[in-house]
Design a protein around this motif. Structure first.
Motif, PDB file in Angstrom:
ATOM      1  N   GLU A   1      20.421  50.046  -6.889  1.00  0.00           N
ATOM      2  CA  GLU A   1      20.201  51.283  -7.629  1.00  0.00           C
ATOM      3  C   GLU A   1      19.098  51.051  -8.664  1.00  0.00           C
TER       4      GLU A   1
ATOM      5  N   LYS B   1      14.512  56.200 -12.177  1.00  0.00           N
ATOM      6  CA  LYS B   1      13.370  57.023 -11.775  1.00  0.00           C
ATOM      7  C   LYS B   1      12.080  56.506 -12.408  1.00  0.00           C
TER       8      LYS B   1
ATOM      9  N   ASP C   1      14.777  55.056   1.116  1.00  0.00           N
ATOM     10  CA  ASP C   1      15.608  55.553   0.025  1.00  0.00           C
ATOM     11  C   ASP C   1      16.906  56.102   0.600  1.00  0.00           C
ATOM     12  N   SER C   2      17.758  56.664  -0.270  1.00  0.00           N
ATOM     13  CA  SER C   2      19.063  57.144   0.186  1.00  0.00           C
ATOM     14  C   SER C   2      18.949  58.355   1.099  1.00  0.00           C
ATOM     15  N   SER C   3      17.796  59.049   1.079  1.00  0.00           N
ATOM     16  CA  SER C   3      17.583  60.206   1.949  1.00  0.00           C
ATOM     17  C   SER C   3      17.028  59.817   3.311  1.00  0.00           C
TER      18      SER C   3
ATOM     19  N   THR D   1       9.569  54.533  -7.697  1.00  0.00           N
ATOM     20  CA  THR D   1      10.737  55.349  -7.392  1.00  0.00           C
ATOM     21  C   THR D   1      10.512  56.791  -7.847  1.00  0.00           C
TER      22      THR D   1
ATOM     23  N   ASP E   1      13.182  59.006  -7.912  1.00  0.00           N
ATOM     24  CA  ASP E   1      14.415  59.475  -8.531  1.00  0.00           C
ATOM     25  C   ASP E   1      15.362  58.300  -8.692  1.00  0.00           C
ATOM     26  N   TYR E   2      16.400  58.506  -9.494  1.00  0.00           N
ATOM     27  CA  TYR E   2      17.416  57.473  -9.657  1.00  0.00           C
ATOM     28  C   TYR E   2      18.354  57.519  -8.450  1.00  0.00           C
ATOM     29  N   GLU E   3      18.265  56.514  -7.601  1.00  0.00           N
ATOM     30  CA  GLU E   3      19.088  56.492  -6.407  1.00  0.00           C
ATOM     31  C   GLU E   3      19.140  55.070  -5.851  1.00  0.00           C
TER      32      GLU E   3
ATOM     33  N   TYR F   1      18.097  52.307  -3.170  1.00  0.00           N
ATOM     34  CA  TYR F   1      17.008  51.961  -2.254  1.00  0.00           C
ATOM     35  C   TYR F   1      17.453  50.779  -1.393  1.00  0.00           C
TER      36      TYR F   1
END
Length: 209
Positions: free
Chosen positions: A37, A40, A64-66, A85, A87-89, A91
């Motif tokens: 994690e 951003k 990324d998470s998407s 990055t 966004d905060y997510e 990776y």
């Protein structure tokens, strides 16, 4: 159909900028993924080295998470990658091994060395010093300034998360209170209806006046 065994390594969440360096073995016909994690707008750089084994090909992919691909390389042996990055997510960095030759050939595991830097540690201050003609002391002050800004951003983010959690708790408590009041009113209404209903019933049976 080729079957790949998959292992996931979770990297610890680092609130401060830093470096993560690991090494692991990758068996043939398998994949290993590392997740972390990251906040951003943080620069992330990585350096990897894969030991060569005859008949094996290792592919590298960063997502990324998407599921968006941030970096991809086939037949990865040695190199670097970098991204910022959005966004905060979470990776993910995945290494997948493929065996070119068929059959059940025993192939030694590949050794993978991976070094990940993010935040202040990912900045190339030597290039900054050359571009801005900074002296060693000025360069160190610049690095400390960037580190301080990063720490301030981390604390601001934690404060924001705390406020969001507090708002969520307050909202949940308020909903529970409203639901409790509604339940009590429903029970009181049901009890009142039962009293009047039984009273009419007993009067109809002439059990009471």
């Amino acid at each position: 159909m080729e079957l790949f065994s998959c292992f996931v390594l979770l990297l610890p969440v680092l609130s401060l900028p830093g470096t993560t360096a690991i090494s692991f073995h990758l068996p043939a016909q398998s994949s290993k993924c590392l997740k972390e994690e990251i906040h951003k707008d943080v620069l992330v750089t990585g350096q990897f080295e894969v030991s060569e084994q005859p008949g094996l090909q290792t592919n590298l992919k960063v997502t990324d998470s998407s599921g968006h691909t941030l970096y991809s390389l086939e037949d990865a042996k040695k190199g670097k990658f970098a991204f910022t990055t959005d966004d905060y997510e979470i990776y993910e960095i995945c290494f997948k091994s493929k065996l070119h030759s068929g059959g059940n050939i025993q192939v030694p595991d590949q050794m993978i060395i991976l070094s990940i830097k993010h935040g202040v540690e990912a900045q190339n201050y030597e290039e900054v010093a050359k571009a801005e003609k900074l002296k060693p002391l000025e360069l160190e002050l610049r690095r400390l300034e960037d580190l301080s800004e990063s720490v301030v951003k981390d604390f601001a983010y934690m404060k924001q998360r705390e406020e969001e959690m507090r708002d969520t708790n307050e909202s949940t408590s308020l909903r529970v209170l409203y639901f409790s009041i509604f339940s009590m009113l429903c029970l009181m209404g049901l009890a009142t209806w039962q009293v009047f209903y039984l009273r009419r019933f007993f009067k109809a049976k002439k059990l009471i006046e």
